[in-house]
Scaffold this active site. Structure first.
Site, PDB file in Angstrom:
ATOM      1  CB  VAL A 166     -75.987  -3.911  -3.026  1.00 36.65           C
ATOM      2  CG1 VAL A 166     -75.927  -5.061  -4.064  1.00 36.65           C
ATOM      3  CG2 VAL A 166     -74.900  -3.241  -2.154  1.00 36.65           C
ATOM      4  CD  GLU A 183     -75.189  -4.420  -8.838  1.00 42.61           C
ATOM      5  OE1 GLU A 183     -75.167  -5.547  -8.499  1.00 42.61           O
ATOM      6  OE2 GLU A 183     -75.906  -3.395  -8.316  1.00 42.61           O
ATOM      7  CG  ASP A 187     -71.900   8.025 -53.567  1.00 43.38           C
ATOM      8  OD1 ASP A 187     -72.373   9.094 -53.643  1.00 43.38           O
ATOM      9  OD2 ASP A 187     -70.978   7.416 -53.135  1.00 43.38           O
ATOM     10  CB  THR A 226     -85.816 -10.361 -10.613  1.00 45.26           C
ATOM     11  OG1 THR A 226     -85.063  -9.390  -9.591  1.00 45.26           O
ATOM     12  CG2 THR A 226     -86.544 -11.376  -9.908  1.00 45.26           C
TER      13      THR A 226
END
Length: 954
Positions: A310, A315, A357, A770
């Protein structure tokens, strides 16, 4: 399909005017009468406000927002969250198996981590949704309506039934309506019917009920006018429109991920697979090395593996990317560059050519007639405002005198009649509705009072509208006092001259000889050489109320005007900055070649002596030759929509990433074909819908500002990717090598059944405090190195190239080394002779890892520049680092958090060791960057910008 109109009675009720099919078989006048509105005056402002209050805004019902509970649950729909929830279950099972004594600390801590992670994700998504909603309100469609007898521009959401909708080329139709009048009106209805060809509209009532695609006397919300003008009475608004009926039938569509999101997902998946493999190896090695045989030991090993997986996979990346893009787009909107889609920001930083343009983008779009050339000479108009301004006569072919002034009056008066604009003097300035070129004639006649009175004696009967193919427009007018009819034409001088057989000399029309044609052409060239835009005016007597294109012949040539549209003062600097940033600037205009080249030279787009490429040079050339022209040409003049599209496609075939500006219907194909279509804020709705970005101030310099912001945003995404991945890899390396070399480092002992360098809860804590806050702070970081001092990023370049990955691995390895060295320094049995307990050594190592990642936040701001550069520029980053530091002190010295995370208090010496070791991450990276800059400079490559982070010379 229902699209009923209605009228609001005095009592505030709505009276239907019938189905759209029924409305189309009744005359527009009858429909307007049923809606209680005078087509010549429109509704009053008060009546429009009252109807808006009764019927509600003219808006399609938005998709119902997802319930709060579903939004919250969506933040738990992630495989890694499932792993953490499984870890909670395993921890609880172990706690029960061991007698359910005390508090299940591991389970509680992991559950809190899951909740905090979900809360952070929810806040990030909510902020991104708010930013996108704000951008949608900025790009809302506006409509022109007749109220109280005057034209007003209002948000289309304020249209009400009975409003008189004024339609003109390039505008979106804001509501369903029954046509009252139309001149050359053609509407594209592909969004509604799927028919790609524009539909010619006619206000005449239909003979019977027909399907929606054949209702030529109706206009519908969501369609766009591609040619001509017209007026319609609004019969249906909001969900009662045909587009509203379709909206009710639409099913929810899933949003597709952008290229950036797909690449980040790919990086996350790749990292996840690698880390799961590492976690399995760590768990197996831990179990074997420690001879795990108890249920509690197996739970500890499992939690360690789950926590490692994890912590290693970022994630939260997709949510952070969305938030950073949204915040960046908000900043760009404040700079008047409105990006319609977040993913368009990804492309901005890669732009290598800007095809712009001239009028309104490179120039101010403040057209003012300065010169009028006729058969008798030249009249110069001076002064400002709407009062006469000291006109000066210069000698002409027939000499100065009354004839010249009379002829000039006819030119200006004809241009004012062949006109679709409206102007109103306001405090010394002008409120303009319509094309600035048209408005220039109306302003000019105010400088010459005698012609203004003459113009007002005529009423318009019909119009042949301007198109980019015809390059001209004509109107049929009739003098009210004697019924004299005229066909008045205004357009490109070369086009009009080919249709003229006579010329005006004072009050007479005499034959136009070849010598006269050459003289008129010389007049045009002389004005163009002064960077003036030229338009010619002609006329002939005409009997009848309507004219066809076949009637635009045997005209009497009146003369030509020279208009000035001064360049914007800030454009030369912007062009120079674009060149420094490795981008070519190309002018693509419909103006005369001489005018185009003169302005291009003045702005620094073209070198002195340059020539403009014209359609004649583009026609019938091979694709290879066209690509060769596109590779070198800086100025294109007299281009048609087809030419502009060819130019864009040729540039893209050359491998360029092309940004194209445009404001008219004719620009839409090129805007769609470009990598970045840039519409003018004052441009047509068709152009805005075709573009990816809208310039709120119509200013070329804003494009360069947007490119800079796009590069900064992309750099910031790279920054927090570099930060998150290096920090997470540091955690993986710490646990992996800590387990592999536990005996050498002294991470063994009798205190615990399984001795590990970090506990599972400590790994999750590191990941929590962190990751998100510093990463988000980096998302709003400023420039470390000048992003415009390097070439554009190639589209094929990955977000993280080989050099960046090597830097990430280097930082991760240093983190692991300093963390494990800290444990070894305090722990007996390793390379150093420490004497502290495993809890103390692990707490110091845990603290070292946290502060190493906080130091790494400053490293990650650049892959090559020193962390000291602009060190204090990002206050949010300092706040995030300070917040993380305070939390780490708390987790080490607060009894409740000590119990939860397995920490013990550290003394001053141990804190100094931990922070000093953590700082080595900063110093080692500074040394690596120094070497990289030296090697880059030695190889002859400019070290400017983020070369190691993806900036490559073309």
């Amino acid at each position: 399909m229902s699209a009923s109109g209605g009228r609001t009675s005095a009592g505030g009720t709505s009276t239907p005017v019938g189905e759209a099919a029924d409305v189309s078989v009744r005359t527009g006048t009858d429909v307007a009468h049923e809606l209680d509105v005078d087509p010549a005056v429109g509704l009053s402002a008060a009546e429009a406000a009252r109807r808006l209050a009764v019927d509600g805004p003219n808006e399609l019902r938005p998709k119902p927002p997802a319930p709060l509970w579903r939004t919250v649950l969506d933040n738990f729909r992630d495989p890694l969250i499932y792993l953490l929830l499984a870890a909670v279950v395993v921890s609880l099972a172990a706690w029960v198996a061991e007698g359910a004594r005390g508090v299940p600390i591991d389970a509680v801590v992991i559950a809190l981590v899951v909740l905090l992670n979900a809360a952070i994700g929810f806040i990030q998504e909510h902020r991104a949704e708010r930013a996108v909603a704000a951008l949608q309100s900025v790009t809302a469609v506006r409509a022109t309506v007749l109220r109280d007898g005057e034209l007003h521009t209002v948000p289309s959401g304020e249209l009400v039934r009975g409003d008189i909708l004024v339609l003109s080329e390039g505008e979106a139709v804001g509501a369903d309506g029954r046509l009252l009048e139309a001149s050359g009106l053609r509407v594209t209805e592909a969004e509604l019917t799927g028919e790609s060809e524009p539909v010619t509209k006619d206000p005449a009532a239909l003979a019977g009920t027909v399907v929606i695609g054949d209702r030529t006397d109706m206009v519908y919300r969501g369609t766009a006018v591609v040619q001509g003008v017209g007026r319609a009475v609004v019969t249906s608004t909001g969900m009662d429109t045909e587009m509203g009926a379709i909206a009710q039938m639409l099913e929810d569509a899933e949003d597709q991920p952008t290229p950036l999101q797909r690449e980040i997902a790919r990086v996350g998946k790749m990292l996840g697979i690698a880390v799961v493999g590492i976690a399995v190896v760590v768990m197996a090695a831990t179990a074997l090395a420690n001879d795990v045989s108890t249920f509690s030991g197996m739970v500890t090993v499992l939690l360690l593996g789950v926590s490692l997986a994890v912590a290693a996979v970022p994630e939260g990346l997709p949510a952070i990317v969305t938030v950073v893009l949204a915040l960046g787009v908000e900043r760009m909107a404040k700079a008047r560059a409105i990006v319609k889609d977040l993913h368009s920001v990804e492309t901005l930083g890669t732009a290598s050519v800007i095809a712009s343009d001239k009028t309104g983008t490179l120039t101010r779009n403040e057209m003012t007639i300065r010169h009028v050339r006729t058969s008798s000479g030249e009249l110069e108009l001076t002064g400002t405002g709407y009062r006469p301004g000291g006109e000066a006569l210069t000698a002409g072919r027939s000499g100065p005198g009354p004839a010249l002034r009379h002829e000039a009056m006819l030119v200006l008066g004809g241009g004012a009649l062949a006109n679709d604009a409206q102007v109103h003097p306001t405090d010394g300035d002008w409120e303009i509705h319509g094309d600035p070129t048209d408005a220039a004639f109306l302003i000019a006649i105010h400088k010459l009072d005698e012609i203004a009175d003459e113009v007002h004696r005529y009423v318009r009967r019909s119009e042949l509208p301007f198109t980019s193919e015809r390059k001209m427009m004509s109107v049929v007018v009739e003098r009210v006092d004697d019924g004299v009819g005229l066909l008045v034409t205004k357009g490109a001088p070369d086009v009009l001259l080919s249709r003229c057989t006579r010329r005006q000399v004072d009050s007479d029309a005499i034959a136009l000889t070849e010598a006269d044609r050459r003289a008129a052409t010389e007049d045009v060239e002389a004005l163009s050489a002064q960077a003036l835009r030229t338009l010619a005016v002609a006329y002939r007597r005409f009997d009848g109320d309507t004219a066809a294109e076949s009637d635009e012949h045997d005209l009497v040539y009146l003369g030509v005007v020279g208009m000035i549209d001064p360049p914007r003062e800030e454009v030369p600097a912007a062009v120079a900055e674009a060149r420094t940033a490795g981008m070519r600037v190309v002018m693509v205009t419909g103006d005369h070649p001489g005018t185009a080249v003169r302005i291009a030279e003045e702005l620094g787009i073209a070198q002195p002596g340059a020539k403009a490429v014209t359609p004649g040079e583009l026609d019938a050339v091979s694709p290879e030759r066209l690509r060769g022209i596109a590779a070198t040409a800086d100025v294109y003049a007299r281009v048609t929509p087809k030419d502009k599209l060819q130019i864009v496609e040729a540039l893209r075939d050359n491998g360029e990433v092309v940004a194209v500006t445009g404001d008219g219907v004719n620009d839409a194909p090129a805007l769609k074909a470009a990598d970045i279509g840039v519409a003018m804020g004052t441009g047509t709705q068709v152009a805005k819908e075709a573009a990816q970005m809208i310039l709120g101030d119509d200013n070329f310099a804003t494009i360069v500002v947007a490119v800079r912001q796009g590069r900064v945003i992309f750099d910031n995404i790279r920054k927090f990717l570099r930060y998150l991945l290096s920090s997470n890899i540091g955690e993986v390396f710490t646990v992996f090598f800590g387990m592999m070399f536990a005996g050498f480092l002294g991470i063994t002992g009798a205190e615990e059944e399984i001795a590990v360098p970090l506990l599972a809860t400590q790994i999750l804590w590191v990941n929590l405090i962190t990751d998100s806050a510093p990463a988000l702070a980096m998302g709003v970081d400023g420039e470390i190195s000048d992003v415009m001092a390097r070439p554009p990023r190639r589209v094929s370049d990955p977000i993280l190239d080989r050099g960046t990955w090597l830097g990430i691995l280097f930082v991760g390895a240093v983190m692991a080394v300093v963390t494990l060295m800290t444990v070894d320094i305090l722990r007996p049995g390793g390379f150093f002779s420490g004497a502290e307990s495993l809890d103390t050594a692990r707490t110091a190592g845990f603290t070292t890892l946290v502060f190493a990642q906080l130091f790494n936040a400053f490293n990650a701001r650049s892959g090559t520049a020193s962390a000291i550069r602009n060190l204090f520029a990002n206050k949010w980053l300092w706040a995030a680092v300070a917040f993380g530091s305070v939390l780490q002190i708390a987790v080490v010295h607060t009894p409740l958090l000590q119990h939860a995370f397995g920490t013990v208090p550290l003394n001053t010496t141990q804190w100094v060791i931990a922070i000093a070791m953590a700082s080595l991450v900063l110093w080692s990276e500074e040394l690596r960057k120094l070497v990289a800059r030296h090697l880059s400079s030695g190889c002859g490559s400019a070290p400017r910008g983020e070369r190691l982070a993806g900036g490559h010379p073309r």
